[in-house]
Design a protein around this motif. Structure first.
Motif: not given
Length: 326
Positions: A92, A138-140, A277, A288, A292, A295
């Motif tokens: 990530p 946001s994903v991370n 991802l 997710p 995530a 994101g």
């Protein structure tokens, strides 16, 4: 525009594979993975070179030198940094850092390629770039929150982040330089140029493999060379990545680079982040988390907005930036 965007999408799907391989081969040194991947790329390019022999004969000494520069920085050095980052910090965090490439490349290309490609208006470019940055953050979010609350392996994570920054530097230089050659040679076949890079890579990767093997032997490393403790998995992964990520990914990226403004095609590297991802979550066998998913939605929205921004041709007096000097 549509064809160029689709080519960039396929390239991203292929390149996302490279984020998974270091996780599947944690016992293999990053340097060995880097040279092995591109040794496979070079071997795959040999029969393709016969098919493209007419186009390859048209390349002069300067073209081959350019191909060697591109594969050294954009392939060998980039993947060495990326594999080192992923093995130290997991997938990530490096994905987040490498995921800033759409922003970094778009800004760099907008500053240096205005005369050639036209300039994407900053006011229209800002919203998709902000969406991409917000999506990556946001994903991370979960990984970064965990890092703030633990001191375990903090130095290892920091080293991984530095290697990921090195990968960003390599891959900011590569697409700009590669696009320069392709845009200055519109009569050349992008497929042949991808094959030429594979041919240029073969002697470099062969020498690199020998050097890694020799360094291990001299250093008394017990790692079982030449194929390591899992030879079937190692050879299979390297062959798959050499074919799909290295050759097919480069081919599709060349096609996109010949059709789209450099600032725009740079943003479409976000497809690589999205693919990485998705592959990582598949490998983890779970969906997710909501941040995530949010994101990913922001990343997609940023790409959709980005491809709708049209370049504006500038007067010569206002257009700044030319190709990188040799």
């Amino acid at each position: 525009m549509l064809k160029g965007t689709l080519y960039a999408l396929v390239a991203g799907l292929m390149w996302g594979m490279v984020f998974v391989a270091p996780l599947l081969l944690p016992d293999y040194p990053p340097a060995l993975q880097s040279v092995a991947r591109y040794l496979a790329f070079g071997l795959i390019a040999l029969p393709l070179a016969w098919l493209h022999r007419g186009a390859l004969r048209r390349l002069d000494r300067a073209d081959w030198i350019e191909a060697i520069k591109l594969v050294t920085v954009g392939n060998l050095l980039y993947y060495l940094c990326l594999a080192s980052a992923i093995q130290r910090a997991g997938a990530p965090l490096p994905t987040m850092i490498v995921g800033t490439l759409p922003v970094v490349i778009a800004i760099a290309a907008n500053l240096r390629n205005g005369r050639r490609d036209g300039r994407l208006p900053w006011l229209r470019l800002a919203p998709p770039l902000l969406l991409i940055v917000a999506g990556i953050a946001s994903v991370n979010h979960a990984e970064l929150a965990a890092l703030r609350h633990t001191h375990e392996d903090l130095a290892r994570y920091a080293a991984g982040a530095l290697f990921a920054c090195g990968a960003v530097a390599c891959w900011t230089w590569y697409p700009l330089r590669n696009a320069d050659w392709l845009r200055h040679h519109p009569d050349r076949n992008p497929r042949a140029w991808a094959t030429a890079q594979g041919v240029a890579m073969l002697p470099l990767a062969t020498l690199g493999y020998a050097m890694v093997w020799g360094a291990m032997k001299v250093g008394g490393n017990a790692f079982p060379m030449p194929l390591g403790p899992h030879p079937a998995l190692f050879v299979g992964l390297m062959a798959a990545i050499g074919l799909f990520a290295s050759w097919l990914g480069t081919l599709c990226w060349n096609e996109a680079s010949q059709r789209l403004p450099t600032a725009l095609v740079g943003q479409l590297i976000v497809f690589e982040t999205l693919a990485a991802l998705v592959y990582a979550f598949v490998l983890r066998h779970h969906l997710p988390a909501p941040p995530a998913l949010f994101g990913i939605a922001l990343l997609v929205a940023g790409v959709v907005l980005a491809v709708r921004v049209k370049p504006v041709l500038l007067p010569v007096a206002e257009a700044g930036g030319g190709p990188i000097a040799g």
